[in-house]
Design a protein around this motif. Sequence first.
Motif, PDB file in Angstrom:
ATOM      1  N   THR A  14      70.843  16.536 -57.195  1.00  0.00           N
ATOM      2  CA  THR A  14      69.515  16.746 -57.760  1.00  0.00           C
ATOM      3  C   THR A  14      69.573  16.391 -59.235  1.00  0.00           C
ATOM      4  O   THR A  14      70.656  16.180 -59.786  1.00  0.00           O
ATOM      5  N   ASP A  15      68.412  16.349 -59.864  1.00  0.00           N
ATOM      6  CA  ASP A  15      68.387  16.040 -61.296  1.00  0.00           C
ATOM      7  C   ASP A  15      69.103  17.101 -62.115  1.00  0.00           C
ATOM      8  O   ASP A  15      69.620  16.821 -63.185  1.00  0.00           O
ATOM      9  N   SER A  16      69.150  18.341 -61.593  1.00  0.00           N
ATOM     10  CA  SER A  16      69.800  19.426 -62.322  1.00  0.00           C
ATOM     11  C   SER A  16      71.282  19.577 -61.968  1.00  0.00           C
ATOM     12  O   SER A  16      71.929  20.484 -62.436  1.00  0.00           O
ATOM     13  N   GLY A  17      71.810  18.717 -61.146  1.00  0.00           N
ATOM     14  CA  GLY A  17      73.229  18.790 -60.774  1.00  0.00           C
ATOM     15  C   GLY A  17      73.404  19.011 -59.288  1.00  0.00           C
ATOM     16  O   GLY A  17      72.630  18.521 -58.477  1.00  0.00           O
ATOM     17  N   ALA A  18      74.426  19.781 -58.933  1.00  0.00           N
ATOM     18  CA  ALA A  18      74.711  20.054 -57.526  1.00  0.00           C
ATOM     19  C   ALA A  18      73.659  21.006 -56.959  1.00  0.00           C
ATOM     20  O   ALA A  18      73.376  22.049 -57.544  1.00  0.00           O
ATOM     21  N   PRO A  19      73.086  20.669 -55.817  1.00  0.00           N
ATOM     22  CA  PRO A  19      72.022  21.498 -55.251  1.00  0.00           C
ATOM     23  C   PRO A  19      72.564  22.709 -54.491  1.00  0.00           C
ATOM     24  O   PRO A  19      73.714  22.722 -54.057  1.00  0.00           O
ATOM     25  N   ASP A  20      71.708  23.724 -54.346  1.00  0.00           N
ATOM     26  CA  ASP A  20      72.073  24.835 -53.475  1.00  0.00           C
ATOM     27  C   ASP A  20      71.725  24.461 -52.033  1.00  0.00           C
ATOM     28  O   ASP A  20      71.292  23.341 -51.758  1.00  0.00           O
ATOM     29  N   THR A  21      71.893  25.383 -51.111  1.00  0.00           N
ATOM     30  CA  THR A  21      71.720  25.067 -49.696  1.00  0.00           C
ATOM     31  C   THR A  21      70.296  24.647 -49.359  1.00  0.00           C
ATOM     32  O   THR A  21      70.078  23.673 -48.631  1.00  0.00           O
ATOM     33  N   GLY A  22      69.314  25.351 -49.887  1.00  0.00           N
ATOM     34  CA  GLY A  22      67.916  25.012 -49.606  1.00  0.00           C
ATOM     35  C   GLY A  22      67.538  23.640 -50.137  1.00  0.00           C
ATOM     36  O   GLY A  22      66.860  22.867 -49.458  1.00  0.00           O
ATOM     37  N   GLU A  23      67.978  23.330 -51.341  1.00  0.00           N
ATOM     38  CA  GLU A  23      67.704  22.015 -51.914  1.00  0.00           C
ATOM     39  C   GLU A  23      68.412  20.910 -51.132  1.00  0.00           C
ATOM     40  O   GLU A  23      67.873  19.822 -50.974  1.00  0.00           O
ATOM     41  N   THR A  24      69.598  21.206 -50.628  1.00  0.00           N
ATOM     42  CA  THR A  24      70.327  20.219 -49.828  1.00  0.00           C
ATOM     43  C   THR A  24      69.585  19.908 -48.540  1.00  0.00           C
ATOM     44  O   THR A  24      69.452  18.745 -48.152  1.00  0.00           O
ATOM     45  N   VAL A  25      69.076  20.934 -47.877  1.00  0.00           N
ATOM     46  CA  VAL A  25      68.329  20.732 -46.634  1.00  0.00           C
ATOM     47  C   VAL A  25      67.073  19.919 -46.896  1.00  0.00           C
ATOM     48  O   VAL A  25      66.773  18.960 -46.162  1.00  0.00           O
ATOM     49  N   ILE A  26      66.337  20.255 -47.945  1.00  0.00           N
ATOM     50  CA  ILE A  26      65.120  19.514 -48.286  1.00  0.00           C
ATOM     51  C   ILE A  26      65.462  18.064 -48.630  1.00  0.00           C
ATOM     52  O   ILE A  26      64.783  17.128 -48.202  1.00  0.00           O
ATOM     53  N   ALA A  27      66.528  17.873 -49.413  1.00  0.00           N
ATOM     54  CA  ALA A  27      66.936  16.517 -49.789  1.00  0.00           C
ATOM     55  C   ALA A  27      67.316  15.700 -48.560  1.00  0.00           C
ATOM     56  O   ALA A  27      66.930  14.536 -48.436  1.00  0.00           O
ATOM     57  N   LEU A  28      68.046  16.297 -47.629  1.00  0.00           N
ATOM     58  CA  LEU A  28      68.441  15.573 -46.421  1.00  0.00           C
ATOM     59  C   LEU A  28      67.234  15.235 -45.553  1.00  0.00           C
ATOM     60  O   LEU A  28      67.182  14.163 -44.942  1.00  0.00           O
ATOM     61  N   LEU A  29      66.252  16.118 -45.500  1.00  0.00           N
ATOM     62  CA  LEU A  29      65.029  15.823 -44.750  1.00  0.00           C
ATOM     63  C   LEU A  29      64.258  14.670 -45.391  1.00  0.00           C
ATOM     64  O   LEU A  29      63.777  13.772 -44.697  1.00  0.00           O
ATOM     65  N   ILE A  30      64.159  14.680 -46.714  1.00  0.00           N
ATOM     66  CA  ILE A  30      63.465  13.603 -47.426  1.00  0.00           C
ATOM     67  C   ILE A  30      64.199  12.275 -47.236  1.00  0.00           C
ATOM     68  O   ILE A  30      63.581  11.244 -46.959  1.00  0.00           O
ATOM     69  N   VAL A  31      65.515  12.303 -47.366  1.00  0.00           N
ATOM     70  CA  VAL A  31      66.314  11.086 -47.203  1.00  0.00           C
ATOM     71  C   VAL A  31      66.190  10.561 -45.773  1.00  0.00           C
ATOM     72  O   VAL A  31      66.084   9.351 -45.556  1.00  0.00           O
ATOM     73  N   SER A  32      66.153  11.456 -44.789  1.00  0.00           N
ATOM     74  CA  SER A  32      66.043  10.987 -43.409  1.00  0.00           C
ATOM     75  C   SER A  32      64.676  10.373 -43.126  1.00  0.00           C
ATOM     76  O   SER A  32      64.584   9.405 -42.359  1.00  0.00           O
ATOM     77  N   VAL A  33      63.618  10.887 -43.754  1.00  0.00           N
ATOM     78  CA  VAL A  33      62.297  10.267 -43.591  1.00  0.00           C
ATOM     79  C   VAL A  33      62.288   8.875 -44.217  1.00  0.00           C
ATOM     80  O   VAL A  33      61.801   7.908 -43.608  1.00  0.00           O
ATOM     81  N   ILE A  34      62.841   8.751 -45.414  1.00  0.00           N
ATOM     82  CA  ILE A  34      62.892   7.442 -46.077  1.00  0.00           C
ATOM     83  C   ILE A  34      63.773   6.474 -45.289  1.00  0.00           C
ATOM     84  O   ILE A  34      63.444   5.298 -45.139  1.00  0.00           O
ATOM     85  N   PHE A  35      64.876   6.970 -44.749  1.00  0.00           N
ATOM     86  CA  PHE A  35      65.750   6.140 -43.924  1.00  0.00           C
ATOM     87  C   PHE A  35      65.016   5.643 -42.678  1.00  0.00           C
ATOM     88  O   PHE A  35      65.154   4.483 -42.286  1.00  0.00           O
ATOM     89  N   GLY A  36      64.200   6.503 -42.085  1.00  0.00           N
ATOM     90  CA  GLY A  36      63.395   6.089 -40.932  1.00  0.00           C
ATOM     91  C   GLY A  36      62.378   5.021 -41.292  1.00  0.00           C
ATOM     92  O   GLY A  36      62.171   4.069 -40.533  1.00  0.00           O
ATOM     93  N   VAL A  37      61.747   5.161 -42.442  1.00  0.00           N
ATOM     94  CA  VAL A  37      60.769   4.166 -42.887  1.00  0.00           C
ATOM     95  C   VAL A  37      61.460   2.832 -43.171  1.00  0.00           C
ATOM     96  O   VAL A  37      60.971   1.767 -42.775  1.00  0.00           O
ATOM     97  N   VAL A  38      62.603   2.879 -43.840  1.00  0.00           N
ATOM     98  CA  VAL A  38      63.355   1.650 -44.122  1.00  0.00           C
ATOM     99  C   VAL A  38      63.780   0.978 -42.821  1.00  0.00           C
ATOM    100  O   VAL A  38      63.656  -0.243 -42.671  1.00  0.00           O
TER     101      VAL A  38
END
Length: 130
Positions: free
Chosen positions: A28-52
Amino acid sequence: MNYLLRVLVTAASFWVAVWLLPGMEVMTDSGAPDTGETVIALLIVSVIFGVVNSIVRPIVSLLSLPITCITLGLFTLIINAAMLALTVWLTSFLPMYVVIDSFFWTAILAALIISVVSTIMNWLVSSVTS
Protein backbone atom coordinates in the motif's frame (compact mmCIF):
# COMPACT_ATOMS: atom_id res chain seq x y z
CA MET A 1 -22.86 -14.82 -8.80
CA ASN A 2 -20.60 -16.63 -11.25
CA TYR A 3 -18.47 -13.49 -11.74
CA LEU A 4 -18.11 -13.05 -7.97
CA LEU A 5 -16.87 -16.64 -7.65
CA ARG A 6 -14.33 -16.05 -10.42
CA VAL A 7 -13.05 -12.92 -8.69
CA LEU A 8 -12.71 -14.80 -5.40
CA VAL A 9 -10.91 -17.70 -7.08
CA THR A 10 -8.52 -15.33 -8.85
CA ALA A 11 -7.87 -13.42 -5.62
CA ALA A 12 -7.11 -16.70 -3.85
CA SER A 13 -4.77 -17.65 -6.69
CA PHE A 14 -2.96 -14.33 -6.34
CA TRP A 15 -2.70 -14.91 -2.59
CA VAL A 16 -1.07 -18.30 -3.17
CA ALA A 17 1.40 -16.74 -5.62
CA VAL A 18 2.23 -13.94 -3.17
CA TRP A 19 2.63 -16.50 -0.39
CA LEU A 20 4.91 -18.80 -2.40
CA LEU A 21 7.09 -16.30 -4.25
CA PRO A 22 9.46 -14.06 -2.30
CA GLY A 23 9.70 -11.56 -5.18
CA MET A 24 5.96 -10.84 -5.28
CA GLU A 25 4.15 -8.93 -2.56
CA VAL A 26 1.11 -6.79 -1.85
CA MET A 27 1.85 -3.18 -0.88
CA THR A 28 0.00 0.00 0.00
CA ASP A 29 1.07 3.62 -0.17
CA SER A 30 1.63 3.53 3.60
CA GLY A 31 3.83 0.41 3.49
CA ALA A 32 3.01 -3.18 4.34
CA PRO A 33 -0.75 -3.72 4.55
CA ASP A 34 -2.67 -5.43 7.33
CA THR A 35 -4.91 -8.43 6.64
CA GLY A 36 -8.00 -6.45 5.64
CA GLU A 37 -6.06 -4.23 3.26
CA THR A 38 -4.40 -7.29 1.75
CA VAL A 39 -7.76 -8.93 1.05
CA ILE A 40 -9.14 -5.74 -0.52
CA ALA A 41 -5.96 -5.29 -2.58
CA LEU A 42 -6.12 -8.88 -3.85
CA LEU A 43 -9.78 -8.46 -4.80
CA ILE A 44 -9.00 -5.24 -6.70
CA VAL A 45 -6.00 -6.82 -8.43
CA SER A 46 -8.07 -9.86 -9.42
CA VAL A 47 -10.77 -7.65 -10.97
CA ILE A 48 -8.15 -5.72 -12.95
CA PHE A 49 -6.49 -9.00 -13.96
CA GLY A 50 -9.86 -10.24 -15.24
CA VAL A 51 -10.39 -7.07 -17.26
CA VAL A 52 -6.88 -7.29 -18.74
CA ASN A 53 -7.40 -10.96 -19.61
CA SER A 54 -10.75 -10.25 -21.26
CA ILE A 55 -9.67 -7.22 -23.31
CA VAL A 56 -5.93 -7.35 -24.00
CA ARG A 57 -5.18 -11.08 -23.94
CA PRO A 58 -7.31 -12.07 -26.98
CA ILE A 59 -5.57 -9.44 -29.09
CA VAL A 60 -2.10 -10.49 -27.94
CA SER A 61 -2.96 -14.17 -28.38
CA LEU A 62 -4.16 -13.58 -31.92
CA LEU A 63 -1.09 -11.55 -32.87
CA SER A 64 1.28 -14.12 -31.36
CA LEU A 65 -0.47 -17.13 -32.87
CA PRO A 66 2.41 -18.01 -35.24
CA ILE A 67 5.03 -18.09 -32.48
CA THR A 68 2.62 -19.94 -30.19
CA CYS A 69 2.22 -22.62 -32.85
CA ILE A 70 5.97 -22.83 -33.42
CA THR A 71 6.63 -23.27 -29.69
CA LEU A 72 3.76 -25.78 -29.38
CA GLY A 73 1.86 -23.52 -27.00
CA LEU A 74 4.70 -22.72 -24.61
CA PHE A 75 4.58 -19.07 -25.62
CA THR A 76 1.22 -18.92 -23.85
CA LEU A 77 3.15 -18.89 -20.57
CA ILE A 78 4.97 -15.74 -21.73
CA ILE A 79 1.62 -14.20 -22.65
CA ASN A 80 0.30 -15.01 -19.17
CA ALA A 81 3.36 -13.38 -17.60
CA ALA A 82 2.91 -10.31 -19.80
CA MET A 83 -0.75 -10.01 -18.75
CA LEU A 84 0.37 -10.29 -15.13
CA ALA A 85 3.01 -7.61 -15.67
CA LEU A 86 0.42 -5.35 -17.29
CA THR A 87 -1.87 -5.89 -14.30
CA VAL A 88 0.97 -5.07 -11.90
CA TRP A 89 1.71 -1.90 -13.85
CA LEU A 90 -1.96 -0.84 -13.93
CA THR A 91 -2.38 -1.41 -10.19
CA SER A 92 0.75 0.61 -9.43
CA PHE A 93 -1.37 3.74 -9.89
CA LEU A 94 -3.75 2.66 -7.11
CA PRO A 95 -3.21 3.02 -3.33
CA MET A 96 -3.08 -0.81 -2.99
CA TYR A 97 -1.01 -2.74 -5.51
CA VAL A 98 1.08 -5.83 -6.20
CA VAL A 99 4.85 -5.60 -6.67
CA ILE A 100 7.00 -8.02 -8.67
CA ASP A 101 10.72 -7.44 -8.14
CA SER A 102 12.31 -9.00 -11.22
CA PHE A 103 10.00 -9.37 -14.17
CA PHE A 104 11.03 -12.47 -16.02
CA TRP A 105 11.30 -15.41 -13.64
CA THR A 106 9.05 -14.13 -10.88
CA ALA A 107 6.34 -13.19 -13.37
CA ILE A 108 6.66 -16.51 -15.19
CA LEU A 109 6.40 -18.50 -11.96
CA ALA A 110 3.58 -16.30 -10.67
CA ALA A 111 1.64 -16.75 -13.92
CA LEU A 112 2.15 -20.50 -13.69
CA ILE A 113 1.03 -20.62 -10.06
CA ILE A 114 -2.00 -18.44 -10.71
CA SER A 115 -3.01 -20.57 -13.69
CA VAL A 116 -2.67 -23.88 -11.87
CA VAL A 117 -4.38 -22.72 -8.67
CA SER A 118 -7.20 -21.04 -10.62
CA THR A 119 -7.78 -24.17 -12.67
CA ILE A 120 -7.92 -26.41 -9.59
CA MET A 121 -10.14 -24.02 -7.64
CA ASN A 122 -12.49 -23.46 -10.59
CA TRP A 123 -12.80 -27.22 -10.95
CA LEU A 124 -13.57 -27.58 -7.22
CA VAL A 125 -16.08 -24.72 -7.23
CA SER A 126 -17.85 -26.02 -10.32
CA SER A 127 -18.12 -29.52 -8.83
CA VAL A 128 -19.54 -28.13 -5.57
CA THR A 129 -22.04 -25.75 -7.19
CA SER A 130 -23.31 -28.32 -9.70
